[in-house]
Design a protein around this motif. Structure first.
Motif, PDB file in Angstrom:
ATOM      1  N   UNK A  34       0.492   9.349   3.181  1.00  0.00           N
ATOM      2  CA  UNK A  34       0.151  10.646   2.576  1.00  0.00           C
ATOM      3  C   UNK A  34       1.370  11.555   2.462  1.00  0.00           C
ATOM      4  N   UNK A  35       2.253  11.525   3.448  1.00  0.00           N
ATOM      5  CA  UNK A  35       3.474  12.334   3.378  1.00  0.00           C
ATOM      6  C   UNK A  35       4.363  11.849   2.234  1.00  0.00           C
ATOM      7  N   UNK A  36       4.493  10.527   2.086  1.00  0.00           N
ATOM      8  CA  UNK A  36       5.317   9.983   1.004  1.00  0.00           C
ATOM      9  C   UNK A  36       4.720  10.346  -0.353  1.00  0.00           C
ATOM     10  N   UNK A  37       3.407  10.244  -0.485  1.00  0.00           N
ATOM     11  CA  UNK A  37       2.747  10.594  -1.744  1.00  0.00           C
ATOM     12  C   UNK A  37       2.920  12.081  -2.050  1.00  0.00           C
TER      13      UNK A  37
ATOM     14  N   UNK B  65       4.260   4.893  -6.054  1.00  0.00           N
ATOM     15  CA  UNK B  65       4.301   4.553  -7.474  1.00  0.00           C
ATOM     16  C   UNK B  65       3.110   5.158  -8.228  1.00  0.00           C
ATOM     17  N   UNK B  66       1.932   5.132  -7.597  1.00  0.00           N
ATOM     18  CA  UNK B  66       0.749   5.736  -8.238  1.00  0.00           C
ATOM     19  C   UNK B  66       0.982   7.205  -8.552  1.00  0.00           C
ATOM     20  N   UNK B  67       1.521   7.931  -7.579  1.00  0.00           N
ATOM     21  CA  UNK B  67       1.758   9.365  -7.760  1.00  0.00           C
ATOM     22  C   UNK B  67       2.868   9.592  -8.778  1.00  0.00           C
ATOM     23  N   UNK B  68       3.939   8.841  -8.663  1.00  0.00           N
ATOM     24  CA  UNK B  68       5.069   8.976  -9.581  1.00  0.00           C
ATOM     25  C   UNK B  68       4.656   8.659 -11.011  1.00  0.00           C
ATOM     26  N   UNK B  69       3.836   7.642 -11.171  1.00  0.00           N
ATOM     27  CA  UNK B  69       3.383   7.216 -12.493  1.00  0.00           C
ATOM     28  C   UNK B  69       2.374   8.193 -13.099  1.00  0.00           C
ATOM     29  N   UNK B  70       1.735   9.005 -12.267  1.00  0.00           N
ATOM     30  CA  UNK B  70       0.748   9.965 -12.763  1.00  0.00           C
ATOM     31  C   UNK B  70       1.394  11.021 -13.647  1.00  0.00           C
TER      32      UNK B  70
ATOM     33  N   UNK C  29       0.813  -1.212   0.000  1.00  0.00           N
ATOM     34  CA  UNK C  29       0.000   0.000   0.000  1.00  0.00           C
ATOM     35  C   UNK C  29       0.843   1.257   0.000  1.00  0.00           C
ATOM     36  N   UNK C  30       1.841   1.312   0.880  1.00  0.00           N
ATOM     37  CA  UNK C  30       2.664   2.522   1.017  1.00  0.00           C
ATOM     38  C   UNK C  30       3.547   2.755  -0.207  1.00  0.00           C
TER      39      UNK C  30
ATOM     40  N   UNK D 233       0.341  -0.175 -16.377  1.00  0.00           N
ATOM     41  CA  UNK D 233      -0.611   0.915 -16.580  1.00  0.00           C
ATOM     42  C   UNK D 233      -1.054   1.485 -15.238  1.00  0.00           C
ATOM     43  N   UNK D 234      -1.513   2.712 -15.302  1.00  0.00           N
ATOM     44  CA  UNK D 234      -1.995   3.379 -14.094  1.00  0.00           C
ATOM     45  C   UNK D 234      -3.172   2.623 -13.484  1.00  0.00           C
ATOM     46  N   UNK D 235      -4.058   2.102 -14.316  1.00  0.00           N
ATOM     47  CA  UNK D 235      -5.219   1.367 -13.811  1.00  0.00           C
ATOM     48  C   UNK D 235      -4.801   0.074 -13.125  1.00  0.00           C
ATOM     49  N   UNK D 236      -3.821  -0.602 -13.697  1.00  0.00           N
ATOM     50  CA  UNK D 236      -3.341  -1.839 -13.095  1.00  0.00           C
ATOM     51  C   UNK D 236      -2.670  -1.565 -11.746  1.00  0.00           C
ATOM     52  N   UNK D 237      -1.878  -0.507 -11.687  1.00  0.00           N
ATOM     53  CA  UNK D 237      -1.224  -0.123 -10.429  1.00  0.00           C
ATOM     54  C   UNK D 237      -2.285   0.190  -9.377  1.00  0.00           C
ATOM     55  N   UNK D 238      -3.242   1.008  -9.753  1.00  0.00           N
ATOM     56  CA  UNK D 238      -4.301   1.411  -8.831  1.00  0.00           C
ATOM     57  C   UNK D 238      -5.123   0.213  -8.358  1.00  0.00           C
TER      58      UNK D 238
END
Length: 137
Positions: free
Chosen positions: A105-108, A24-29, A18-19, A70-75
């Motif tokens: 949240x801080x890491x994101x 990765x979600x934010x970085x990949x965005x 999760x963390x 893909x972003x969807x797969x990561x999410x």
């Protein structure tokens, strides 16, 4: 007094998925080769600042295997892992639920700010993470 139960290796991996997945979600965005290095470094500072059960889970054991296609797969992997992580902590270490939320949240946030500020796509990713964690903007 709140008692903490030890987490299994699988539970620790769920917290880590999760963390690290949120980062990765934010970085990949808003992808970019140079940005990846800055973002990873920024996120590591937030993760290393964790305490208690959360610190143990995020700093020990193997790294999670996260999708990268893909972003969807990561999410689709990360958001359920965040939900499960909250459930695990609520059951076994309720005093650390807030720590986990804050660290993720801080890491994101640090990831998004590490390279040219927070883009709209990064802000959307953080909002989805915040929604799962039950935090308001």
């Amino acid at each position: 007094m709140i008692m903490t139960q030890r987490l299994t290796d699988e539970e620790k991996l769920t917290l880590k998925t999760g963390a690290f997945g949120a980062v990765l979600m934010v970085s990949n965005a808003e992808p970019g080769l140079l940005a990846v290095f800055r973002e990873s470094f920024a996120a590591s500072g937030a993760i290393s600042g964790a305490s208690g059960v959360v610190r143990e889970a995020l700093t020990s054991g193997p790294l999670p295997k996260l999708p990268r296609d893909s972003a969807l797969e990561i999410e689709s992997v990360v958001l359920p892992a965040l939900r499960r992580a909250l459930g695990i902590l609520t059951e076994k270490a309720p005093q650390d639920v807030g720590v986990y939320r804050e660290v993720v949240l801080a890491a994101a946030d640090r990831t998004a700010r590490a390279h040219r500020g927070v883009s709209p796509a990064e802000a959307e990713a953080i909002d989805r993470i915040r929604d799962v964690l039950g935090e308001s903007s």
